[in-house]
Design an enzyme around this catalytic site. Sequence first.
Site, short mmCIF file in Angstrom:
data_model
loop_
_atom_site.label_atom_id
_atom_site.label_comp_id
_atom_site.label_asym_id
_atom_site.label_seq_id
_atom_site.Cartn_x
_atom_site.Cartn_y
_atom_site.Cartn_z
N CYS A 113 0.88 -1.22 -0.04
CA CYS A 113 0.08 -0.16 -0.19
C CYS A 113 0.77 1.38 0.19
O CYS A 113 1.37 1.57 -1.05
CB CYS A 113 -1.04 -0.20 1.39
SG CYS A 113 -2.27 0.93 0.98
N HIS A 221 -3.52 -5.00 0.44
CA HIS A 221 -3.18 -5.40 1.84
C HIS A 221 -3.06 -6.92 2.02
O HIS A 221 -4.13 -7.57 2.72
CB HIS A 221 -3.93 -4.81 2.87
CG HIS A 221 -3.75 -3.52 3.19
ND1 HIS A 221 -2.68 -2.89 4.02
CD2 HIS A 221 -4.13 -2.19 2.25
CE1 HIS A 221 -2.72 -1.54 3.92
NE2 HIS A 221 -3.60 -1.06 2.91
N GLU A 223 -1.18 -8.45 4.09
CA GLU A 223 -1.03 -9.07 5.62
C GLU A 223 -2.31 -9.65 6.32
O GLU A 223 -2.37 -10.38 7.09
CB GLU A 223 -0.54 -7.80 6.24
CG GLU A 223 -1.50 -6.65 6.84
CD GLU A 223 -1.35 -5.65 5.56
OE1 GLU A 223 -1.99 -4.68 5.97
OE2 GLU A 223 -1.27 -6.14 4.30
#
Length: 258
Positions: A113, A221, A223
């Site tokens: 990001c 994202h 994660e």
Amino acid sequence: MSRPVIGIIGNQYVIDNRFPVQAAGGMNCAAIAGPAQCMPLVIPSDPDYVSIPELLEHCDGFLFTGGRPNVHPGQYGEEPTEAHGAFDEARDAIAIPLIRACVERGQPFFGICRGFQEVNVAMGGTLYPEIRDLPGRDNHRMPPDGTLEEQFALRHKVHFADGGVFHRLMGAQEVMTNTLHGQGIKAAGPDIVIDGLASDGTPEAIYVRDAPGFTLSVQWHPEWNAARDPVSRVLFNAFGDAARAWAARGAGMARRSA
């Protein structure tokens, strides 16, 4: 055997409007400790606390995370406007030169990001202040309401270049991702390869052309749900492998110089 150390580039926050902190999301730490199988080390992203040479010496790789503040447009030769949002120039002062140093050394990093945008800026690229204001573009911002599961839900496809780095890594030319960003790439840096696009043409996956190390970066994202999402898991597995290769190279050099 000790795990490679991944420096997680953090962000500045203020708790209860009183207490300044340097922090990184727990999801980032979990992704590094889990699928990447490395040791997460949160880095205070401020040149008053750390230096680029120290970071390069003590870490085997770096995760450039997302964050609400944006890269200051002065970093790519533009004047700030209200549309550019808030800034964190201390993080800029660490992240931008650190990315350049890693590219030169072949030291692995993974951009997410804001980190994806930092990689483009570090390599001479520019950013749009607000993707959703562009003709024909979708709103890529995080939904303002809902649970984390709803806000981080998979929302659009990313299409990879046929036979490109991401296509080969994923074993698929198209994947579903979440989307939680306002800014995006305007002009890619001269050595930036845009290897994945959203359906509206927004760049979503990049790497640095001819770089000697791992430089993959994504606008979404990964994660979130990294241990279970197949796209995220592959990315962090590959990043962890690159960090292990770098750490082994460093250990070998240390043994040869002993």
